[in-house]
Every structure is written in structure tokens, then in C-alpha cells.
Motif scaffolding. Structure first.
Motif, PDB file in Angstrom:
ATOM      1  N   SER A   1       0.983  -1.170   0.360  1.00 47.97           N
ATOM      2  CA  SER A   1      -0.116   0.017   0.156  1.00 47.97           C
ATOM      3  C   SER A   1       0.570   1.468   0.083  1.00 47.97           C
ATOM      4  N   VAL A   2      -0.208   2.244   0.095  1.00 46.09           N
ATOM      5  CA  VAL A   2       0.939   3.501  -0.047  1.00 46.09           C
ATOM      6  C   VAL A   2       1.851   3.664   1.480  1.00 46.09           C
ATOM      7  N   PHE A   3       1.336   3.135   2.889  1.00 41.55           N
ATOM      8  CA  PHE A   3       2.297   3.171   3.372  1.00 41.55           C
ATOM      9  C   PHE A   3       3.573   2.750   3.223  1.00 41.55           C
ATOM     10  N   HIS A   4       3.675   1.077   2.625  1.00 40.88           N
ATOM     11  CA  HIS A   4       4.724   0.186   2.373  1.00 40.88           C
ATOM     12  C   HIS A   4       5.914   1.165   1.410  1.00 40.88           C
ATOM     13  N   LEU A   5       4.933   2.091   0.820  1.00 44.92           N
ATOM     14  CA  LEU A   5       6.132   2.680  -0.408  1.00 44.92           C
ATOM     15  C   LEU A   5       6.283   3.796   1.037  1.00 44.92           C
ATOM     16  N   VAL A   6       5.790   4.764   1.675  1.00 40.87           N
ATOM     17  CA  VAL A   6       6.754   5.306   2.209  1.00 40.87           C
ATOM     18  C   VAL A   6       7.965   4.535   3.444  1.00 40.87           C
ATOM     19  N   ALA A   7       7.661   3.490   4.221  1.00 43.08           N
ATOM     20  CA  ALA A   7       8.439   2.350   4.526  1.00 43.08           C
ATOM     21  C   ALA A   7       9.240   2.175   3.748  1.00 43.08           C
ATOM     22  N   LEU A   8       8.991   2.437   2.931  1.00 39.60           N
ATOM     23  CA  LEU A   8      10.732   2.051   1.733  1.00 39.60           C
ATOM     24  C   LEU A   8      11.723   2.940   1.472  1.00 39.60           C
ATOM     25  N   GLN A   9      10.975   4.138   2.009  1.00 39.22           N
ATOM     26  CA  GLN A   9      11.813   5.480   1.513  1.00 39.22           C
ATOM     27  C   GLN A   9      12.583   5.942   2.462  1.00 39.22           C
ATOM     28  N   LEU A  10      12.337   5.319   4.312  1.00 41.65           N
ATOM     29  CA  LEU A  10      13.183   5.068   5.182  1.00 41.65           C
ATOM     30  C   LEU A  10      13.938   4.037   5.250  1.00 41.65           C
ATOM     31  N   VAL A  11      13.364   3.103   4.270  1.00 38.58           N
ATOM     32  CA  VAL A  11      14.586   2.410   4.264  1.00 38.58           C
ATOM     33  C   VAL A  11      15.792   2.748   3.491  1.00 38.58           C
ATOM     34  N   ALA A  12      15.214   2.806   2.188  1.00 40.56           N
ATOM     35  CA  ALA A  12      16.093   4.121   1.241  1.00 40.56           C
ATOM     36  C   ALA A  12      17.515   4.847   1.895  1.00 40.56           C
ATOM     37  N   GLY A  13      16.624   5.407   1.993  1.00 40.89           N
ATOM     38  CA  GLY A  13      17.475   6.911   3.562  1.00 40.89           C
ATOM     39  C   GLY A  13      18.321   6.306   4.248  1.00 40.89           C
ATOM     40  N   VAL A  14      18.097   4.880   5.374  1.00 46.54           N
ATOM     41  CA  VAL A  14      19.203   4.363   6.530  1.00 46.54           C
ATOM     42  C   VAL A  14      19.796   3.261   5.146  1.00 46.54           C
ATOM     43  N   GLY A  15      19.412   2.612   3.971  1.00 47.85           N
ATOM     44  CA  GLY A  15      20.684   2.266   3.859  1.00 47.85           C
ATOM     45  C   GLY A  15      21.519   3.183   3.004  1.00 47.85           C
ATOM     46  N   LEU A  16      20.639   4.316   2.537  1.00 54.59           N
ATOM     47  CA  LEU A  16      22.525   5.527   2.385  1.00 54.59           C
ATOM     48  C   LEU A  16      23.121   5.948   2.812  1.00 54.59           C
ATOM     49  N   ASP A  17      22.550   6.140   4.439  1.00 50.93           N
ATOM     50  CA  ASP A  17      23.722   6.352   5.908  1.00 50.93           C
ATOM     51  C   ASP A  17      24.264   4.968   6.141  1.00 50.93           C
ATOM     52  N   TYR A  18      23.899   3.772   5.617  1.00 49.52           N
ATOM     53  CA  TYR A  18      24.930   2.898   5.960  1.00 49.52           C
ATOM     54  C   TYR A  18      25.900   2.863   4.781  1.00 49.52           C
ATOM     55  N   ALA A  19      25.563   2.979   3.611  1.00 48.20           N
ATOM     56  CA  ALA A  19      26.464   2.473   2.415  1.00 48.20           C
ATOM     57  C   ALA A  19      27.174   3.296   1.954  1.00 48.20           C
ATOM     58  N   ILE A  20      26.895   5.017   2.985  1.00 46.22           N
ATOM     59  CA  ILE A  20      28.472   5.987   2.769  1.00 46.22           C
ATOM     60  C   ILE A  20      28.958   5.960   3.950  1.00 46.22           C
ATOM     61  N   PHE A  21      28.672   5.496   4.761  1.00 47.31           N
ATOM     62  CA  PHE A  21      29.286   5.147   5.786  1.00 47.31           C
ATOM     63  C   PHE A  21      30.610   3.922   6.382  1.00 47.31           C
ATOM     64  N   PHE A  22      30.034   3.142   5.068  1.00 47.68           N
ATOM     65  CA  PHE A  22      30.771   1.598   4.641  1.00 47.68           C
ATOM     66  C   PHE A  22      31.369   2.210   3.735  1.00 47.68           C
ATOM     67  N   ALA A  23      31.252   3.042   2.512  1.00 50.46           N
ATOM     68  CA  ALA A  23      31.765   3.643   1.349  1.00 50.46           C
ATOM     69  C   ALA A  23      33.176   4.621   1.713  1.00 50.46           C
ATOM     70  N   ARG A  24      32.952   5.464   3.066  1.00 53.98           N
ATOM     71  CA  ARG A  24      34.346   6.172   2.462  1.00 53.98           C
ATOM     72  C   ARG A  24      35.848   5.137   3.146  1.00 53.98           C
ATOM     73  N   ARG A  25      36.789   6.185   2.518  1.00 53.95           N
ATOM     74  CA  ARG A  25      38.306   5.268   3.043  1.00 53.95           C
ATOM     75  C   ARG A  25      38.235   4.711   3.702  1.00 53.95           C
ATOM     76  N   GLN A  26      38.886   3.712   3.989  1.00 49.58           N
ATOM     77  CA  GLN A  26      38.957   3.458   5.501  1.00 49.58           C
ATOM     78  C   GLN A  26      41.048   3.191   5.431  1.00 49.58           C
ATOM     79  N   LEU A  27      41.540   3.354   6.660  1.00 52.62           N
ATOM     80  CA  LEU A  27      43.116   3.217   6.709  1.00 52.62           C
ATOM     81  C   LEU A  27      43.547   1.160   7.535  1.00 52.62           C
ATOM     82  N   ASP A  28      42.585   0.753   7.535  1.00 47.33           N
ATOM     83  CA  ASP A  28      42.708  -0.599   7.686  1.00 47.33           C
ATOM     84  C   ASP A  28      41.275  -1.783   7.970  1.00 47.33           C
ATOM     85  N   VAL A  29      41.818  -2.750   8.329  1.00 49.46           N
ATOM     86  CA  VAL A  29      40.922  -3.433   8.688  1.00 49.46           C
ATOM     87  C   VAL A  29      40.290  -3.330  10.287  1.00 49.46           C
ATOM     88  N   GLU A  30      41.005  -3.048  11.116  1.00 45.71           N
ATOM     89  CA  GLU A  30      40.323  -2.763  12.047  1.00 45.71           C
ATOM     90  C   GLU A  30      39.097  -1.214  12.160  1.00 45.71           C
TER      91      GLU A  30
END
Length: 363
Positions: free
Chosen positions: A270-299
Motif C-alpha cells: 500500500s501507500v504506507f509500505h511505499l513510505v516505509a520503503l523511502q525510510l529504508v532507502a534513507g537508512v540504506g544510504l546512510d549505512y552505505a555512505i559510512f561504509f564507502a568512506r576511505r578506511q586505513l585498515d581492517v580494524e
């Protein structure tokens, strides 16, 4: 392999289902639990309550005009009832006659002298005393002089509660609502009302379902617009094709897997699931952007995973409570965001978190 298998399985589920199943029936979007809805339907059927899925509207310049039109329609509804199209109807004129009809009924009452003569004639040969009916004669005489009753002057709160919802004013006109009872042939009722001026058949269910479809399409457009806006922000912020591709792959995989799992569970979107998917997309972007930053080592990569894992746990705890709600609307939002947030951190780590260069060379 860990990323491809669930995404491929989700795509296969959506393909078998013929796409995302959309829910456009407003009744199924009600916050009232389904068991309570069925109980309400059963009780309304037992007491013969009017149905609100289809209505007939009578339009007039005033309340009196509406009441007079409703009175003129009574033969039509009796005919429809005789044909089995409906079992009955409820309208304001059933409870409150028009002023013209009230005055006509007053004129039909005999004058006191005539009524007394007829009463004496009726009492002849009976054991009743004539003075026993003096209150009746007084009441009839008083009724002849009563002022006509109008909606604001209804003496009974119960009667007013039945009449007021059946009369409404909008756009400078008055409307009377005629609610059918036991309607078996809505199309026949619609055709019967077409030939009567000032009468309009309203399919409430069809109209409200059309509104839900319009809102759903609007939500889809905004979801698409938000996706393009997020892509533009990623390009401007990351300016790295590999990292941008990783972020988009993580978010896209999370949404696809969420849609696939919900479809597998038999969810109607329903339209409520679509609104929830927008939140999922926003949360996913946050996670992915933090993961995608340059990292010095495995730690440092693991520290990022632990920090985002804590954020993800808080999101799951919050929306997980909604997933156990008895209210279908809240439960749908909770389940959608819960699955999406868990998928987002999983695919964000796999797609967007690069293995540090130093770690690769050491291998």
C-alpha cells in the motif's frame, strides 16, 4: 556469492508474482484489525443497518427542498424494494417530514366538533365512557395548532442523532443522504437514479479506492524523484564511480530483497509500505555512505561495522515493536523497515565497504 544469492532469489520471487502486488482497497488499509471489521459487518447485518459503500444524494436549495424530494422518491424506492434490488433505505424524510407534508397532515385532522361527533358514533354500543377520550380530543386539537417541526427543533437527542448525519450543506446547496439497506444490485440502483433530476448515485467504495490509487501513484513519483535527488547528491559528494556504484548497489539490493521477502509473505503493498520503503532507502544510504568512506585498515573497517551495527540494532528495536502491533498499518510499517534496515547494513557492508589497500597488499 553472499550478495548475489539473496538478490537473485528476491528477483525470482517478484518475477513469479508478476511484480509488486499493490493494495488499492481502502477497507484493507483500515487501522482496525480484520477480526473487528468482520464482527462489525456481522452486527450491522443482523440489525439491518444501512450500507455506506453506495449512497444516493438528493440535492436541493434548502432542507425543505431536500425533504420534499425525498418524499417524492418514496414510491421509486418501494418499487426497487419490490424488485429485490434493495431491502430498504434510510433517509431524513423517514424521521422528519417536510413542512408541507406536516401541514397537509394537520389539515387532514378533523376539527374538534367533527371529531367529537365521530367519536360518539364510534363509542355507541360499547362499554367505554366518552369522557375517557377527552385527552385524545385535546391532543388532536393541540396538534392542529402546532408549528411545523424543523431539524434544529427536534425534541429528542436520539432522533436528532439519526437525522443530522443524513442532511448536509456544501457549496451553497443542501444534500440529503439516502443509505440503502440490503443492496444486492448497485448497478440497477445507479441506473434507476439517473433518470431523476437532482439525484446522484455515489459509489463511495469506488471513489475512495480511486483516491488510494492516486495517492499511491503520487508516492511512487516522489519515491522516484527522491531516488534521482539522492543520486545527484552522491555524485556531488563522493565523485568516485566505484564508491557511487557500491552505494547504489547496496541500497538497490536492500530494497529488492525487502520487496521480495514481503511478497513471499503474501503482503499487499500500500501507500504506507511505499513510505516505509523511502525510510529504508534513507537508512540504506546512510549505512552505505559510512561504509564507502576511505578506511586505513581492517580494524577501522570493523569499527565502522560495529558502530553501524549499534545504530541498526536501535532501528530494529524501535520498528520491531511496531512489527508486533495489532494495528495492520503499524505492523506493515514495522515489518517493512525492520527487514529493510537489516538488509541495508548487510548489503552495505558487502557492496560499499572496500577492503583497505594495505590489507590487500599484505595478502
Amino acid at each position: 556469492l553472499w550478495a548475489v544469492l539473496p538478490v537473485g532469489a528476491a528477483i525470482a520471487v517478484l518475477a513469479v508474482a508478476g511484480g509488486v502486488p499493490l493494495e488499492t482497497d481502502l477497507a484493507h488499509l483500515s487501522p482496525v484489525p480484520l477480526a473487528d471489521q468482520k464482527l462489525d459487518e456481522a452486527l450491522r447485518a443482523e440489525v439491518g443497518a444501512p450500507e455506506v459503500g453506495q449512497l444516493v444524494l438528493v440535492e436541493g436549495d434548502s432542507i425543505e427542498a431536500v425533504l420534499e424530494k425525498e418524499e417524492s422518491l418514496m414510491p421509486l424506492f418501494r418499487e426497487l424494494q419490490a424488485r429485490g434490488i434493495l431491502g430498504g433505505r434510510e433517509m431524513a424524510a423517514d424521521y422528519l417530514p417536510s413542512v408541507a407534508l406536516q401541514q397537509a397532515r394537520q389539515k387532514a385532522l378533523p376539527d374538534p366538533k367533527t371529531l367529537a361527533a365521530r367519536l360518539d358514533e364510534a363509542l355507541a354500543g360499547t362499554p367505554f365512557r366518552s369522557e375517557a377520550f377527552q385527552p385524545f380530543l385535546a391532543d388532536v386539537a393541540a396538534s392542529r395548532e402546532l408549528a411545523p417541526l424543523r431539524p434544529p427543533e427536534l425534541p429528542s437527542p436520539l432522533l436528532a442523532a439519526r437525522v443530522e448525519p443524513l442532511l448536509l450543506q456544501a457549496a451553497g446547496s443542501w444534500f440529503g443522504i439516502i443509505a440503502p439497506i440490503g443492496l444486492s444490485k448497485p448497478q440497477a440502483l445507479a441506473e434507476a437514479t439517473k433518470a431523476v433530476p437532482g439525484l446522484r448515485f455515489l459509489d463511495v467504495k469506488k471513489t475512495t479506492d480511486g483516491l488510494v490509487q492516486a495517492y499511491t501513484r503520487q508516492a511512487e513519483r516522489w519515491l522516484l524523484f527522491g531516488g534521482f535527488a539522492a543520486l545527484a547528491a552522491l555524485v556531488a559528494g563522493l565523485w568516485d564511480a566505484r564508491r557511487i556504484a557500491g552505494v547504489l548497489a547496496a541500497v538497490g539490493a536492500a530494497i529488492v530483497v525487502t520487496l521480495g521477502l514481503l511478497t513471499l509473505f503474501g503482503t499487499q503493498f500500500s501507500v504506507f509500505h511505499l513510505v516505509a520503503l523511502q525510510l529504508v532507502a534513507g537508512v540504506g544510504l546512510d549505512y552505505a555512505i559510512f561504509f564507502a568512506r576511505r578506511q586505513l585498515d581492517v580494524e577501522e573497517r570493523l569499527r565502522t561495522l560495529r558502530a553501524l551495527g549499534l545504530c541498526n540494532a536501535m532501528t530494529l528495536a524501535t520498528f520491531g515493536l511496531l512489527a508486533f502491533s495489532r494495528v495492520p498499518l503499524l505492523r506493515g510499517i514495522g515489518v517493512t523497515v525492520g527487514i529493510g534496515a537489516l538488509s541495508a547494513i548487510f548489503f552495505g557492508f558487502l557492496f560499499a565497504a572496500p577492503i583497505p589497500e594495505g590489507s590487500r597488499r599484505s595478502r
